[in-house]
Write a protein that holds these residues in place. Structure first.
Motif, mmCIF file in Angstrom:
data_model
loop_
_atom_site.group_PDB
_atom_site.id
_atom_site.type_symbol
_atom_site.label_atom_id
_atom_site.label_comp_id
_atom_site.label_asym_id
_atom_site.label_seq_id
_atom_site.Cartn_x
_atom_site.Cartn_y
_atom_site.Cartn_z
ATOM 1 N N MET A 16 -4.062 24.205 -50.039
ATOM 2 C CA MET A 16 -5.355 24.849 -50.218
ATOM 3 C C MET A 16 -6.444 23.800 -50.387
ATOM 4 O O MET A 16 -6.168 22.638 -50.658
ATOM 5 C CB MET A 16 -5.319 25.783 -51.429
ATOM 6 N N ILE A 62 -3.672 27.724 -46.163
ATOM 7 C CA ILE A 62 -4.489 28.908 -46.444
ATOM 8 C C ILE A 62 -5.957 28.587 -46.147
ATOM 9 O O ILE A 62 -6.460 27.561 -46.590
ATOM 10 C CB ILE A 62 -4.362 29.331 -47.927
ATOM 11 N N GLY A 64 -9.869 28.089 -46.121
ATOM 12 C CA GLY A 64 -10.657 27.643 -47.264
ATOM 13 C C GLY A 64 -12.124 28.038 -47.280
ATOM 14 O O GLY A 64 -12.867 27.617 -48.162
ATOM 15 N N ARG A 69 -11.516 32.383 -50.218
ATOM 16 C CA ARG A 69 -11.017 31.884 -51.509
ATOM 17 C C ARG A 69 -10.695 33.000 -52.490
ATOM 18 O O ARG A 69 -9.816 32.838 -53.326
ATOM 19 C CB ARG A 69 -12.019 30.906 -52.132
ATOM 20 N N TRP A 72 -7.053 33.722 -52.293
ATOM 21 C CA TRP A 72 -6.055 32.686 -52.548
ATOM 22 C C TRP A 72 -4.976 33.150 -53.503
ATOM 23 O O TRP A 72 -3.803 32.871 -53.298
ATOM 24 C CB TRP A 72 -6.731 31.432 -53.117
ATOM 25 N N LEU A 104 -8.556 28.097 -59.318
ATOM 26 C CA LEU A 104 -7.204 28.274 -58.795
ATOM 27 C C LEU A 104 -6.157 27.958 -59.857
ATOM 28 O O LEU A 104 -5.217 28.720 -60.080
ATOM 29 C CB LEU A 104 -7.034 27.361 -57.573
#
Length: 174
Positions: A16, A62, A64, A69, A72, A104
């Motif tokens: 990520m 994934i 970005g 986001r 995520w 995250l």
């Protein structure tokens, strides 16, 4: 608590980072050995990386973009390591990357999951050092987490194998 994995199942590694940091280029380079033209990832790309006879990692690249986001967290269920990639030649976006990483890592599903930060685009003349990137991302604040930072160049293929070997070692230590 994460799902128990059988030892034969490949570790699930989430790749990520902000858009244009080089995630898809890195994944393609690892899987094919080639540099391929990529476009912004909408959703995800996935591939299995065979490091040696015993070590296999499933790497999820994934998307970005800021619109991606928010999704995520939906990819974190079986995550055994997080690889967060930044464009080390884009100092202006470091505050945005720092905020995205902090958000995250606050996810419950990532508690105890090792972190590898890849400072990509080290081949560019204006790229920051890994010390500068670590400071910008406030990595020292993650004292409760196993983390490493490495410089790399997805385009040139520099540092990629070493980084994912380190990820594999971190998974087995955590």
């Amino acid at each position: 608590m994460g799902q128990a994995r059988s030892s034969s199942a490949p570790a699930q590694v989430m790749l990520m980072g902000l858009d244009s940091s080089g995630k898809s280029t890195l994944l393609a380079r690892l899987l094919t050995g080639q540099v391929v033209d990529t476009s912004p990832t909408v959703g995800f790309n996935v591939g299995t990386l065979q490091l040696d006879k015993k070590v296999e990692l499933t790497v999820w690249d994934i998307g970005g973009q800021s619109s991606m986001r928010t999704n995520w967290r939906h990819f974190l269920d079986d995550c055994t390591a997080l690889v967060f990639m930044v464009d080390s030649s884009d100092a202006a976006r470091m505050p945005e990357a720092q905020k995205a990483l902090k958000k995250l890592l606050s996810e419950e599903k990532l508690r105890g999951v090792p972190l590898m930060v890849l400072a990509n685009k080290k081949d560019r003349p204006n790229s920051m050092t890994i010390r500068e990137v670590a400071t910008q991302l406030d990595l020292s604040s993650y004292s409760e987490r196993l983390w490493e930072i490495q410089a790399c160049s997805a385009v040139q293929g520099l540092g990629l194998q070493q980084a994912f070997r380190s990820v594999s070692k971190m998974i087995h230590r955590s």
